[in-house]
Design a protein around this motif. Structure first.
Motif, short mmCIF file in Angstrom:
data_model
loop_
_atom_site.label_atom_id
_atom_site.label_comp_id
_atom_site.label_asym_id
_atom_site.label_seq_id
_atom_site.Cartn_x
_atom_site.Cartn_y
_atom_site.Cartn_z
N SER A 144 18.95 -7.80 -65.55
CA SER A 144 20.34 -8.17 -65.86
C SER A 144 20.45 -9.65 -66.23
CB SER A 144 21.23 -7.87 -64.66
OG SER A 144 22.54 -8.39 -64.87
N VAL A 145 21.30 -9.94 -67.20
CA VAL A 145 21.55 -11.33 -67.58
C VAL A 145 22.44 -12.02 -66.56
CG1 VAL A 145 21.26 -10.90 -70.04
CG2 VAL A 145 23.54 -10.66 -69.01
N ASP A 146 22.95 -11.27 -65.58
CA ASP A 146 23.82 -11.84 -64.55
C ASP A 146 23.05 -12.25 -63.31
OD1 ASP A 146 26.25 -9.39 -65.50
OD2 ASP A 146 26.17 -11.52 -66.07
N THR A 147 21.73 -12.21 -63.37
CA THR A 147 20.92 -12.72 -62.27
C THR A 147 19.88 -13.66 -62.85
OG1 THR A 147 19.61 -12.07 -60.34
CG2 THR A 147 19.21 -10.85 -62.38
N TYR A 148 19.05 -14.23 -62.01
CA TYR A 148 18.04 -15.15 -62.51
C TYR A 148 16.74 -14.41 -62.82
CZ TYR A 148 16.42 -15.12 -57.61
OH TYR A 148 15.99 -14.75 -56.37
N THR A 149 16.00 -14.93 -63.80
CA THR A 149 14.73 -14.34 -64.19
C THR A 149 13.77 -14.31 -63.00
OG1 THR A 149 15.02 -15.21 -66.42
CG2 THR A 149 12.80 -14.50 -65.80
N GLY A 150 13.19 -13.14 -62.74
CA GLY A 150 12.26 -13.01 -61.63
C GLY A 150 12.90 -12.53 -60.35
N ASN A 151 14.22 -12.29 -60.35
CA ASN A 151 14.89 -11.80 -59.14
C ASN A 151 14.53 -10.35 -58.86
OD1 ASN A 151 16.64 -11.97 -56.90
ND2 ASN A 151 18.30 -11.04 -58.08
N THR A 152 14.05 -9.64 -59.89
CA THR A 152 13.66 -8.24 -59.74
C THR A 152 12.23 -8.07 -60.20
OG1 THR A 152 14.29 -7.55 -61.97
CG2 THR A 152 16.04 -7.65 -60.32
N THR A 153 11.73 -6.84 -60.12
CA THR A 153 10.37 -6.54 -60.57
C THR A 153 10.26 -6.54 -62.08
OG1 THR A 153 10.83 -4.16 -60.44
CG2 THR A 153 9.83 -5.21 -58.49
N ALA A 154 11.39 -6.73 -62.77
CA ALA A 154 11.38 -6.74 -64.24
C ALA A 154 11.15 -8.13 -64.81
CB ALA A 154 12.68 -6.17 -64.79
N GLY A 155 11.01 -9.16 -63.94
CA GLY A 155 10.85 -10.51 -64.44
C GLY A 155 9.88 -11.33 -63.61
N TRP A 156 9.38 -12.41 -64.24
CA TRP A 156 8.44 -13.33 -63.60
C TRP A 156 8.88 -14.75 -63.98
CZ3 TRP A 156 7.41 -8.87 -66.03
CH2 TRP A 156 6.66 -7.90 -65.35
N SER A 157 9.01 -15.65 -63.02
CA SER A 157 9.52 -16.98 -63.37
C SER A 157 8.97 -18.06 -62.46
CB SER A 157 11.06 -17.00 -63.31
OG SER A 157 11.50 -16.96 -61.96
N TYR A 158 9.17 -19.30 -62.93
CA TYR A 158 8.88 -20.53 -62.18
C TYR A 158 10.21 -21.25 -62.04
CZ TYR A 158 6.83 -25.25 -61.42
OH TYR A 158 6.50 -26.49 -60.94
N MET A 159 10.67 -21.40 -60.79
CA MET A 159 11.98 -22.00 -60.53
C MET A 159 11.82 -23.47 -60.17
SD MET A 159 15.10 -20.54 -58.15
CE MET A 159 15.38 -19.09 -59.19
N ALA A 160 12.86 -24.24 -60.48
CA ALA A 160 12.81 -25.69 -60.28
C ALA A 160 12.65 -26.08 -58.82
CB ALA A 160 14.07 -26.33 -60.86
N ASN A 161 12.92 -25.16 -57.90
CA ASN A 161 12.78 -25.46 -56.47
C ASN A 161 11.35 -25.23 -55.97
OD1 ASN A 161 12.64 -22.70 -56.49
ND2 ASN A 161 14.28 -22.36 -55.00
N ASN A 162 10.37 -25.15 -56.91
CA ASN A 162 8.95 -25.01 -56.57
C ASN A 162 8.63 -23.61 -56.04
OD1 ASN A 162 6.24 -25.73 -56.28
ND2 ASN A 162 6.53 -26.50 -54.20
N ARG A 163 9.20 -22.60 -56.69
CA ARG A 163 8.88 -21.23 -56.30
C ARG A 163 8.55 -20.40 -57.54
NH1 ARG A 163 13.62 -19.94 -51.76
NH2 ARG A 163 12.73 -21.26 -50.10
N PHE A 164 7.55 -19.52 -57.39
CA PHE A 164 7.25 -18.50 -58.38
C PHE A 164 7.96 -17.22 -57.93
CE2 PHE A 164 4.71 -21.28 -60.45
CZ PHE A 164 3.41 -21.45 -60.03
N TYR A 165 8.78 -16.64 -58.83
CA TYR A 165 9.57 -15.46 -58.46
C TYR A 165 9.14 -14.21 -59.23
CZ TYR A 165 13.13 -17.77 -55.58
OH TYR A 165 13.79 -18.43 -54.57
N HIS A 166 9.06 -13.10 -58.48
CA HIS A 166 8.90 -11.75 -59.04
C HIS A 166 9.37 -10.79 -57.95
CE1 HIS A 166 7.49 -8.27 -61.17
NE2 HIS A 166 6.57 -7.99 -60.26
N SER A 167 10.65 -10.63 -57.82
CA SER A 167 11.37 -9.90 -56.77
C SER A 167 11.25 -10.59 -55.41
CB SER A 167 10.93 -8.43 -56.68
OG SER A 167 9.65 -8.31 -56.09
#
Length: 753
Positions: free
Chosen positions: A11-34
Motif C-alpha cells: 500500500s502507498v499508505d504505509t512505508y516501504t518494507g512494512n510488509t513482506t511485499a517490500g524491502w527498505s533502509y530507513m533513516a533511523n538505521n533499520r532494515f525493514y521487511h515486515s
C-alpha cells in the motif's frame, strides 16, 4: 524516510518494507521487511543511499555514501535474501517537505555500480572485448569454383584486474595508477581491499609503502565480508596484519612482538598458505622472526580458514601504498611452493614434476629435451578446474614423431616423471606427433596429425561433460566441434571430478623437441571455441541484458530463448502474436537491430515499438487504439492500424533489420542490411520512415510480432557489441550493459560456373 523496493502490492499508505511485499533502509538505521534489523547507520540530508539487487541469487544490499552493508560484488553480507518477483524502486517520506531524487541512469549516479552489476536503466558498459575472425576457403572442380567466407564476432568478458577493489575500499582512499595505488585523504583507521579472495592454495603478494606521513601503516589479509569502512587490518579476530610503527603483528586489536619496523620505500611481502592456514610477513625480501614459508615453519599466525583478500590500512592523511598482486610487478620471488596472487607463475611447467632429462626456460613455460629417450615428461603447475569449459594451447616444434601432448589426472599416483604418456598405463589422454590418440595404452590414429611442427595445438576440455578435443593449427582432429559439443576425441566419464594437469613428453635433442605452454589468453594464437573460456579467465557470467523480451508480457503462442532475446512462435494457428521488451524508453534517441534467425515462406514478422496498451494478438503498429509503429517483412510499414506499401524489400533468413527511434520528436526510421528506407538519415534527422506524434512523452517498448509457427525466429540486438551496422550519430543502443558472451557468425558463399 524509507528507501528500497517493493513488488507493487504494498500500500502507498504505509512505508516501504512494512510488509513482506517490500524491502527498505530507513533513516533511523533499520532494515525493514515486515520486521526490522540494524542497518549501517542513520542518515539525513544530504546523503546518497545505494541499492543493489542480485535477482539470480535473491539478495539485496543497501549502502550509504559509497559504503554497502556487505559486498554485492562478492555476493556476501546482503541485508536480505530470498528476493524474488518483479520489483519497483520505492521511497516513503514521513515529514512535510521531505524529498528524495532517484538516479537510475549511469550519468546521474554518484558512485560506480558494484562489479558485475548494471544500473537500473541498463546503460552501464564495462568488462567487454570483441574479437572478429574472418576465414575464406575456395573449392574448385571441373565445372565451378566456390568461395566461402565466414566472419565470426565473439564478445567475451574481461576479468577484473589484480588491483585494489574500488567497491571494497573505504572512501577516504583515492585509487590511482590503475587502482594499484591507494592514497589517504583524511586521518582514520579503515581499509583498502584487493580483488580476488583465496580459500585454498599457497599465495604471495607485495605492498610497497610509497609515502609514510606516519608509520601507522598495516599490511595483511582480511576475510570476505570484512567491514573495510570502519576497521583496520588486524582489528578483528579474523584479520591479520604487520604494523610499520613498531614491527608488531596484529590480530583481534592486539599486537605481539614480531619483526622490524618499516616505512616509505620498504616492500612488505605476504605469504598466505590457505591449505595449512598460516601467514608470514617479509620486509625487503627477509622473512621476519626467522619464518620460512617454504618449509612451513615460523609463521606469524595459524588457524586461518575461509576466503581471504589482500588488504592495506594507512592511518595518516597523505600516506600511500601500491599493491602488487601480479607476478610481473613483484620485486621478490614467491617462496618455494607459493604462487603470486594472480597465479601467473602457475601457468608454467612444475620444476618438481619435471624429469631430469628435460630443461625448462622462459619462466618455466618452455620445455625441451636434453638428451634422447622416451621415459620422461613434465607437467604443469596449473590444474584445470573440475567444472566448466576450458581452452589452452601448446606451441610445439621438434624432430620426432614420438612427442606427446595431453592432460593427466592429478590424483593418479602411477604418473610420475618417468611415465610415458599414453603408452604406459594411467589416466592420461594425449595425442602423439604421429597422430596416435592415446588413453591408458590404447590408441587409434587420427588426422590431422601434429607432425614435427612448428605448430599450435589447441585443447578444449569440457569438465562438465567429460569431453576433450584437440586441434592442430585451429583444425580440430577427427572433425571435432567443441562449440557444438560433437565428435570429441574422448567422451570419457573417467575424467569426471578429477583435477587435470597438462603433460608433455619430448623424445630427441638433436634438433631439440620443445614445447611452450600457453595458458594466458593474451598469448594465445587462436580464439577459444564458443562456450569455452581461456584458462586464465574464470569470471562468472555477468547479469542479463536490461533490454530483453518480457516473458510475462507476451502472447501465449510465443516462446523465448537465448536469455529472452530470441522469439519464436511455437503454437497456435496462423495469426500475429506479439511481445514487448521488459524495459521501455521515454524520450531520447535509440537504436536496435532485429536479426532474422530463420524465415521461410511468405508469412510475416514485424519489428518496431509499441506502448503498454497495444494489443499483443495483432501485428505491431496494427492497433488503431494503441500506439505502435513497425516494419513488416511483407515490405509494409504499419502505424495506427494502417500501412504504407513497398517499404524496403522482402527480408529473409540472416537479414538484419535496423530500427532507429527519436522519441523526443516521434520520428522512426527503418532499414534493412545497412540501407535506410527512403534514403533516410537518422543522424541528420531527415527522411524519417514515419512520424508518430503520440509516441512523444509516453513509455514506448521495443516489440516484435510473428505470424506463423515454426521456421520464424528472430533475435533483438540491444548492445553496441552485437550490432552489424554503425549506430546512427547521436543515437544510443538500447542496452549498453555487460553482456553474456555471444558469438555471431555470417557465412557468404559465391559459386561461379
Amino acid at each position: 524516510m524509507a528507501i528500497g523496493v517493493q513488488d507493487g502490492t504494498e500500500s502507498v499508505d504505509t512505508y516501504t518494507g512494512n510488509t513482506t511485499a517490500g524491502w527498505s533502509y530507513m533513516a533511523n538505521n533499520r532494515f525493514y521487511h515486515s520486521s526490522y534489523s540494524t542497518g549501517i547507520g542513520t542518515y539525513a540530508a544530504p546523503a546518497t543511499i545505494m541499492v543493489a539487487i542480485d535477482f539470480d541469487a535473491g539478495k539485496i544490499w543497501f549502502g550509504k555514501d559509497g559504503v554497502f552493508s556487505g559486498s554485492p560484488a562478492y555476493g556476501i553480507g546482503a541485508a536480505f535474501t530470498n528476493i524474488a518477483g518483479t520489483l519497483y524502486p520505492a521511497v516513503s517520506t514521513y515529514y512535510t517537505a521531505d524529498s528524495a531524487t532517484g538516479s537510475f541512469i549511469y550519468s546521474d549516479m554518484t558512485y560506480e555500480p558494484p562489479a558485475g552489476f548494471i544500473t537500473w536503466e541498463g546503460d552501464h558498459l564495462s568488462n567487454l572485448t570483441t574479437t572478429t575472425t574472418t576465414s575464406t576457403t575456395t573449392t574448385t572442380t571441373s565445372t565451378s569454383t566456390t568461395t566461402t567466407t565466414s566472419t565470426t564476432t565473439t564478445t567475451t568478458v574481461i576479468p577484473e584486474a589484480y588491483t585494489f577493489d574500488p567497491d571494497n575500499t573505504a572512501l577516504r582512499y583515492t585509487l590511482t595508477n590503475g587502482d594499484l595505488t591507494a592514497t589517504t585523504t583524511s586521518t582514520a583507521w579503515n581499509t583498502a581491499v584487493g580483488y580476488y579472495g583465496k580459500s585454498s592454495g599457497k599465495w604471495y603478494f607485495e605492498v610497497e609503502v610509497d609515502t609514510a606521513v606516519s608509520t601507522y601503516n598495516r599490511i595483511g589479509v582480511v576475510p570476505s565480508g570484512f567491514a573495510y569502512g570502519s576497521n583496520y587490518v588486524g582489528e578483528t579476530s579474523d584479520s591479520y596484519s604487520y604494523l610499520g610503527f613498531n614491527g608488531k603483528k596484529h590480530v583481534d586489536d592486539t599486537g605481539y612482538d614480531y619483526g622490524d619496523t618499516f616505512t616509505a620505500g620498504d616492500i612488505i611481502g605476504v605469504a598466505l598458505d590457505m591449505t595449512a592456514g598460516k601467514i608470514w610477513f617479509s620486509k625487503n625480501g627477509v622473512w621476519q622472526d626467522s619464518g620460512d614459508p617454504g618449509a612451513g615453519t615460523g609463521e606469524a599466525f595459524s588457524g586461518i580458514s575461509g576466503e581471504y583478500y589482500a588488504a592495506v590500512s594507512l592511518y595518516s592523511t597523505g600516506s600511500a601504498a601500491t599493491i602488487f598482486l601480479e607476478n610481473n610487478g613483484q620485486t621478490y620471488s614467491p617462496p618455494s611452493g607459493f604462487s603470486s596472487w594472480d597465479g601467473i607463475d602457475q601457468y608454467s611447467f612444475d620444476t618438481n614434476l619435471t624429469s631430469a632429462q628435460i630443461d625448462l626456460s622462459e619462466n618455466n613455460t618452455k620445455a625441451f629435451a636434453l638428451n634422447d629417450g622416451t621415459a620422461r615428461n613434465t607437467r604443469s603447475k596449473y590444474s584445470l578446474p573440475t567444472t566448466g569449459k576450458w581452452y589452452f594451447e601448446i606451441d610445439y616444434y621438434g624432430s620426432s614423431s614420438y612427442c606427446a601432448y595431453g592432460i593427466v589426472s592429478d590424483d593418479d599416483g602411477t604418473i610420475d616423471t618417468s611415465y610415458r604418456p599414453g603408452s604406459d598405463s594411467g589416466e592420461c589422454w594425449c595425442v602423439w606427433s604421429s597422430g596416435r590418440v592415446y588413453h591408458d595404452t590404447a590408441f587409434t590414429t587420427k588426422s590431422p596429425a601434429p607432425g614435427e611442427g612448428p605448430g599450435v595445438l589447441g585443447f578444449a576440455y569440457d569438465a562438465d561433460n567429460s569431453k576433450l578435443w584437440i586441434a592442430v593449427d585451429n583444425t580440430w582432429i577427427d572433425s571435432g566441434d567443441p562449440a557444438n559439443g560433437t565428435s570429441p576425441l574422448w567422451d570419457d566419464a573417467t575424467m569426471s571430478g578429477h583435477e587435470m594437469s597438462i603433460i608433455y613428453m619430448p623424445r630427441y635433442n638433436t634438433i631439440p623437441d620443445e614445447a611452450t605452454l600457453v595458458l594466458k589468453s593474451a598469448d594465445m594464437t587462436y580464439t577459444a571455441p564458443n562456450g569455452f573460456t581461456a584458462t586464465d579467465q574464470s569470471q562468472p557470467p555477468l547479469p542479463l541484458s536490461s533490454f530483453r523480451f518480457n516473458d510475462s508480457d507476451k502472447n501465449a503462442d510465443l516462446t523465448l530463448s537465448n536469455d529472452d532475446k530470441t522469439v519464436a512462435k511455437t503454437s497456435g494457428s496462423l495469426g500475429f502474436a506479439g511481445v514487448r521488451s521488459i524495459n521501455y524508453r521515454t524520450g531520447g534517441k535509440w537504436y536496435y537491430e532485429a536479426y532474422i534467425d530463420e524465415r521461410s515462406g511468405s508469412n510475416n514478422m514485424s519489428f518496431g515499438w509499441m506502448d503498454s496498451s497495444h494489443d499483443l494478438s495483432i501485428r505491431v503498429g496494427d492497433d488503431a487504439s494503441g500506439v505502435g509503429v513497425s516494419w513488416c517483412t511483407n515490405m509494409r510499414l504499419y502505424h495506427d492500424g494502417v500501412y504504407i506499401s513497398s517499404v524496403l524489400s522482402q527480408a529473409v533468413t540472416n537479414d538484419v533489420v535496423m530500427v532507429a527511434a527519436d522519441l523526443d520528436t516521434g520520428d522512426f526510421w527503418f532499414g534493412l542490411n545497412g540501407t535506410w528506407y527512403n534514403s533516410g538519415d537518422p543522424g541528420a534527422g531527415t527522411g524519417a520512415s514515419y512520424t508518430e506524434s503520440e509516441a512523444v512523452g509516453i513509455d514506448m517498448y521495443p516489440a516484435f510480432s510473428q505470424y506463423e509457427q515454426d521456421d520464424h525466429v528472430s533475435t533483438i540486438r540491444t548492445n553496441s557489441s552485437e550490432m552489424s551496422y554503425t549506430v546512427p550519430s547521436g543515437f544510443d543502443c538500447l542496452d549498453d550493459s555487460p553482456a553474456i558472451t555471444t558469438t555471431t557468425t555470417t557465412t557468404t558463399t559465391t559459386t561461379t560456373v
